[in-house]
Design a protein around this motif. Structure first.
Motif, PDB file in Angstrom:
ATOM      1  N   UNK A 281       0.778  -1.188   0.056  1.00  0.00           N
ATOM      2  CA  UNK A 281      -0.007  -0.118  -0.122  1.00  0.00           C
ATOM      3  C   UNK A 281       1.003   1.358   0.029  1.00  0.00           C
ATOM      4  N   UNK A 282       2.078   1.037   0.320  1.00  0.00           N
ATOM      5  CA  UNK A 282       3.198   2.312   0.303  1.00  0.00           C
ATOM      6  C   UNK A 282       2.900   3.117   1.876  1.00  0.00           C
ATOM      7  N   UNK A 283       3.808   3.883   1.654  1.00  0.00           N
ATOM      8  CA  UNK A 283       3.539   4.909   3.108  1.00  0.00           C
ATOM      9  C   UNK A 283       2.487   6.045   2.759  1.00  0.00           C
ATOM     10  N   UNK A 284       2.322   6.837   3.753  1.00  0.00           N
ATOM     11  CA  UNK A 284       1.216   7.726   3.728  1.00  0.00           C
ATOM     12  C   UNK A 284       0.967   8.383   2.564  1.00  0.00           C
ATOM     13  N   UNK A 285       2.119   8.793   2.108  1.00  0.00           N
ATOM     14  CA  UNK A 285       2.045   9.830   0.745  1.00  0.00           C
ATOM     15  C   UNK A 285       1.498   8.897  -0.337  1.00  0.00           C
ATOM     16  N   UNK A 286       2.108   7.751  -0.508  1.00  0.00           N
ATOM     17  CA  UNK A 286       1.798   6.797  -1.654  1.00  0.00           C
ATOM     18  C   UNK A 286       0.044   6.577  -1.515  1.00  0.00           C
ATOM     19  N   UNK A 287      -0.239   6.272  -0.402  1.00  0.00           N
ATOM     20  CA  UNK A 287      -1.672   5.920   0.002  1.00  0.00           C
ATOM     21  C   UNK A 287      -2.697   7.039  -0.355  1.00  0.00           C
ATOM     22  N   UNK A 288      -2.130   8.415  -0.119  1.00  0.00           N
ATOM     23  CA  UNK A 288      -2.998   9.382  -0.474  1.00  0.00           C
ATOM     24  C   UNK A 288      -3.121   9.577  -1.849  1.00  0.00           C
ATOM     25  N   UNK A 289      -2.027   9.805  -2.379  1.00  0.00           N
ATOM     26  CA  UNK A 289      -2.031   9.753  -4.128  1.00  0.00           C
ATOM     27  C   UNK A 289      -2.754   8.512  -4.507  1.00  0.00           C
ATOM     28  N   UNK A 290      -2.657   7.538  -4.103  1.00  0.00           N
ATOM     29  CA  UNK A 290      -3.211   6.385  -4.761  1.00  0.00           C
ATOM     30  C   UNK A 290      -4.834   6.489  -4.525  1.00  0.00           C
ATOM     31  N   UNK A 291      -5.170   7.032  -3.405  1.00  0.00           N
ATOM     32  CA  UNK A 291      -6.446   7.073  -2.991  1.00  0.00           C
ATOM     33  C   UNK A 291      -7.413   8.123  -4.010  1.00  0.00           C
ATOM     34  N   UNK A 292      -6.564   9.260  -4.139  1.00  0.00           N
ATOM     35  CA  UNK A 292      -7.039  10.128  -5.245  1.00  0.00           C
ATOM     36  C   UNK A 292      -7.328   9.737  -6.577  1.00  0.00           C
ATOM     37  N   UNK A 293      -6.121   8.885  -6.709  1.00  0.00           N
ATOM     38  CA  UNK A 293      -6.244   8.381  -8.227  1.00  0.00           C
ATOM     39  C   UNK A 293      -7.380   7.576  -8.375  1.00  0.00           C
ATOM     40  N   UNK A 294      -7.840   6.603  -7.316  1.00  0.00           N
ATOM     41  CA  UNK A 294      -8.823   5.845  -7.617  1.00  0.00           C
ATOM     42  C   UNK A 294     -10.165   6.461  -7.584  1.00  0.00           C
ATOM     43  N   UNK A 295     -10.163   7.377  -6.774  1.00  0.00           N
ATOM     44  CA  UNK A 295     -11.663   8.397  -6.771  1.00  0.00           C
ATOM     45  C   UNK A 295     -11.747   8.919  -8.362  1.00  0.00           C
ATOM     46  N   UNK A 296     -10.505   9.411  -8.634  1.00  0.00           N
ATOM     47  CA  UNK A 296     -10.619   9.899 -10.066  1.00  0.00           C
ATOM     48  C   UNK A 296     -11.314   8.641 -11.219  1.00  0.00           C
ATOM     49  N   UNK A 297     -10.581   7.655 -10.949  1.00  0.00           N
ATOM     50  CA  UNK A 297     -11.050   6.732 -11.686  1.00  0.00           C
ATOM     51  C   UNK A 297     -12.236   6.198 -11.799  1.00  0.00           C
ATOM     52  N   UNK A 298     -12.776   6.050 -10.560  1.00  0.00           N
ATOM     53  CA  UNK A 298     -14.064   5.620 -10.493  1.00  0.00           C
ATOM     54  C   UNK A 298     -15.361   6.461 -10.591  1.00  0.00           C
ATOM     55  N   UNK A 299     -14.864   7.916 -10.322  1.00  0.00           N
ATOM     56  CA  UNK A 299     -15.859   8.753 -10.106  1.00  0.00           C
ATOM     57  C   UNK A 299     -16.810   8.927 -11.433  1.00  0.00           C
TER      58      UNK A 299
ATOM     59  N   UNK B  85       0.292  -0.321   6.224  1.00  0.00           N
ATOM     60  CA  UNK B  85       1.076   0.620   5.224  1.00  0.00           C
ATOM     61  C   UNK B  85       1.824  -0.240   4.841  1.00  0.00           C
ATOM     62  N   UNK B  86       2.477  -0.132   3.548  1.00  0.00           N
ATOM     63  CA  UNK B  86       3.532  -0.944   2.870  1.00  0.00           C
ATOM     64  C   UNK B  86       3.000  -2.094   2.711  1.00  0.00           C
ATOM     65  N   UNK B  87       3.668  -3.319   3.094  1.00  0.00           N
ATOM     66  CA  UNK B  87       3.472  -4.661   2.758  1.00  0.00           C
ATOM     67  C   UNK B  87       2.253  -5.069   3.277  1.00  0.00           C
ATOM     68  N   UNK B  88       1.163  -5.731   2.692  1.00  0.00           N
ATOM     69  CA  UNK B  88       0.200  -6.418   3.090  1.00  0.00           C
ATOM     70  C   UNK B  88      -0.070  -7.706   2.556  1.00  0.00           C
ATOM     71  N   UNK B  89      -0.480  -8.708   3.256  1.00  0.00           N
ATOM     72  CA  UNK B  89      -0.533 -10.204   2.686  1.00  0.00           C
ATOM     73  C   UNK B  89      -1.737 -10.882   3.286  1.00  0.00           C
ATOM     74  N   UNK B  90      -1.797 -11.993   2.525  1.00  0.00           N
ATOM     75  CA  UNK B  90      -3.091 -12.884   3.047  1.00  0.00           C
ATOM     76  C   UNK B  90      -2.509 -14.348   2.752  1.00  0.00           C
ATOM     77  N   UNK B  91      -2.977 -14.929   3.487  1.00  0.00           N
ATOM     78  CA  UNK B  91      -2.980 -16.335   3.248  1.00  0.00           C
ATOM     79  C   UNK B  91      -4.250 -17.142   3.112  1.00  0.00           C
ATOM     80  N   UNK B  92      -4.435 -17.627   1.831  1.00  0.00           N
ATOM     81  CA  UNK B  92      -5.730 -17.905   1.448  1.00  0.00           C
ATOM     82  C   UNK B  92      -5.760 -19.478   1.081  1.00  0.00           C
ATOM     83  N   UNK B  93      -6.704 -19.894   1.651  1.00  0.00           N
ATOM     84  CA  UNK B  93      -6.902 -21.298   1.603  1.00  0.00           C
ATOM     85  C   UNK B  93      -7.951 -21.918   0.484  1.00  0.00           C
ATOM     86  N   UNK B  94      -7.949 -22.957  -0.433  1.00  0.00           N
ATOM     87  CA  UNK B  94      -9.022 -23.161  -1.452  1.00  0.00           C
ATOM     88  C   UNK B  94      -9.380 -24.537  -0.635  1.00  0.00           C
ATOM     89  N   UNK B  95      -9.268 -24.842   0.306  1.00  0.00           N
ATOM     90  CA  UNK B  95      -9.950 -26.084   1.063  1.00  0.00           C
ATOM     91  C   UNK B  95     -11.384 -26.135   0.935  1.00  0.00           C
TER      92      UNK B  95
END
Length: 426
Positions: free
Chosen positions: A167-185, A264-274
């Motif tokens: 997700x990046x740091x705070x600045x990255x997140x904010x920039x990304x958030x704005x970009x997403x909103x522009x994209x979906x608006x 922030x930064x790294x996020x991860x999930x352990x996903x099971x298809x059981x």
RNA sequence: GCGGUCGUGGCGAAGUGGUUAACGCACCGGAUUGUGGCUCCGGCAUUCGUGAGUUCGAUUCUCAUCGACCGCCCCA
């Protein structure tokens, strides 16, 4: 009028507790292996802690917390997750000033969320989690992820995938958030009701939407990694290359976002298809949180952690690993005098460290043998009138079916001698 | 919070607007005055999640309520 457990809670009966202990033991062993120490924090905390740490717009905080006022009018909340408590404790006890800069903790225990119960989802459930505090190093991110992978591997879980994203740091997140909103608006009216809510509250989560999964704008949506700052990008690249070096399988899932605000930064999930859990079920998830500690009044200390849903692990584990130890001796008295004597003997045997039990139901031998079988008793000790009279017991080995008359004073000696072959487990 | 399926003994599972609610497993007892398997015989639901209503009569029909499960939301 019979009582039942409150909705979303379950009793873990004795036929399941062995499996729980097995899981817990395995987790403790792995943590010891990683030099991760246990921390136990309260099951309830000040409500304020969770609204601050988890985020006051998250679903967990706004509609799923068990909150109440105590007798002094303080707002108290049953913990909905484990990270906040660990972070609070870390700050409160100034653990950042310990000589080891990197502090690694694990916890396991009940969590509480007011949700609609389903398979693998309860209102009181259990989490096992790990928090590594003190360093911003990608090595720490990877250590946490490897530990998580080790857990599912040790449990023998099949069809497991590690998904990661940044997700990046705070600045990255904010920039990304704005970009997403522009994209979906422009296409907001084509998206579902929930996505319109998310647009305002938490645009990142639109990417997770199952309803609008196939909407054309999903594929073309900006990706978090394209908005990473220089350093955030470097961090994520290092994480990936370390995973590569360790030959850990993972997939970069650019739509992976997490619902708790502190990540922030790294996020991860352990996903099971059981199939027992349903395809794509998340059994564990986590990520980095670099501002949480400072937000809770501590110094600027970064951290990374994850949590597993223990019920989900239990479901995925299946039932094949459960085996329980049998009794050394099951005493089968016939008549009241024999029962009196049995009581003496069983107390003596227990004091000598043998696991044993005696029949208290006044049944015939046949029924008592059935119990002996159910308890997987090594020996059946038959005590009837004859034996009482002669001050002996009839020791029957349930494996060889061999019977031996043993004087009372020789019982311990007899059992120990018999076990010298190596059957005894102590 | 929204939508759907479903609640009958310890478990699994039939069944019907009318008198004693099948059957299987498990459990208990007997045949076997004190030896586990098999076989045979016998026992084991004042009651059909709970409450109310319709009815001469409800486990069955209606409503409510509680609970379980599934999908959504969200999350571990």
């Amino acid at each position: 009028m019979a009582y039942s457990a409150p909705r979303g809670t379950v009793d873990i009966l004795s036929d399941q507790s062995g499996k729980w202990q097995q899981l817990e033991q395995l987790l403790r062993t792995i943590c010891a292996n990683y030099n991760v120490k246990e921390m136990r924090t309260p099951i309830f905390e000040h409500t304020e802690l969770f609204t601050r740490a988890v985020g006051d717009t998250t679903d967990v905080v706004t509609k799923e917390m068990y909150s109440f006022e105590d007798k002094k009018g303080r707002s108290i909340t049953l913990r909905p997750e484990g990270t906040a408590g660990i972070a609070r404790s870390y700050v409160e006890h100034k653990l950042y000033s310990l000589p080891e800069k990197l502090q690694k903790y694990y916890y396991m225990g009940p969590m509480f969320r007011y949700e609609r119960p389903q398979n693998g989802r309860q209102r009181q459930f259990h989490q096992f989690g790990v928090e590594m505090l003190g360093l911003e190093s990608p090595y720490t991110d990877v250590e946490a992820m490897v530990l998580a992978v080790t857990v599912v591997e040790a449990l023998g879980l099949k069809d497991i995938k590690l998904h990661i994203n940044s997700l990046g740091d705070d600045e990255s997140r904010d920039a990304y958030r704005d970009a997403l909103k522009q994209h979906f608006q422009p296409v907001l009216n084509e998206l579902c009701y929930d996505c319109n809510q998310r647009f305002e509250k938490n645009p990142l989560r639109i990417l997770d939407c199952k309803v609008d999964r196939d909407h054309p704008t999903m594929k073309t949506a900006p990706k978090t990694i394209d908005y990473l700052s220089e350093s955030a990008k470097a961090h994520f690249d290092k994480v990936c290359s370390l995973l590569d070096d360790l030959e850990i399988d993972y997939v970069v899932d650019t739509n992976l976002v997490r619902g708790l605000d502190y990540y922030s930064h790294t996020v991860f999930e352990v996903i099971s298809d059981d199939p027992k859990l349903g395809a794509g079920a998340t059994v564990g998830a986590g990520g980095r949180y670099n501002t949480l500690i400072s937000e809770l009044g501590g110094p600027v200390v970064p951290g990374v952690g994850f949590a597993f849903g223990m019920e989900r692990l239990m479901i995925a584990m299946g039932d094949e690993m459960v085996e329980e130890d049998g009794l050394d001796v099951y005493i089968m008295p016939l008549g009241n005098e024999a029962k009196d004597l049995s009581m003496q003997i069983i107390t003596m045997l227990r004091a000598n460290g043998f696991t044993c039990d005696m029949d208290q139901c006044d049944r015939g031998l046949k029924g008592q043998f059935k119990s002996a079988d159910r308890f997987h008793a090594h020996f059946s000790m038959i005590i009837g009138e004859d034996e009482v009279q002669k001050e002996v017991v009839n020791m029957k080995c349930n494996h060889s079916k061999e019977q031996t008359i043993v004087p009372l004073e020789n019982i311990v000696e007899f059992i120990e001698k018999h076990y010298e072959g190596g059957h005894h487990h102590e």
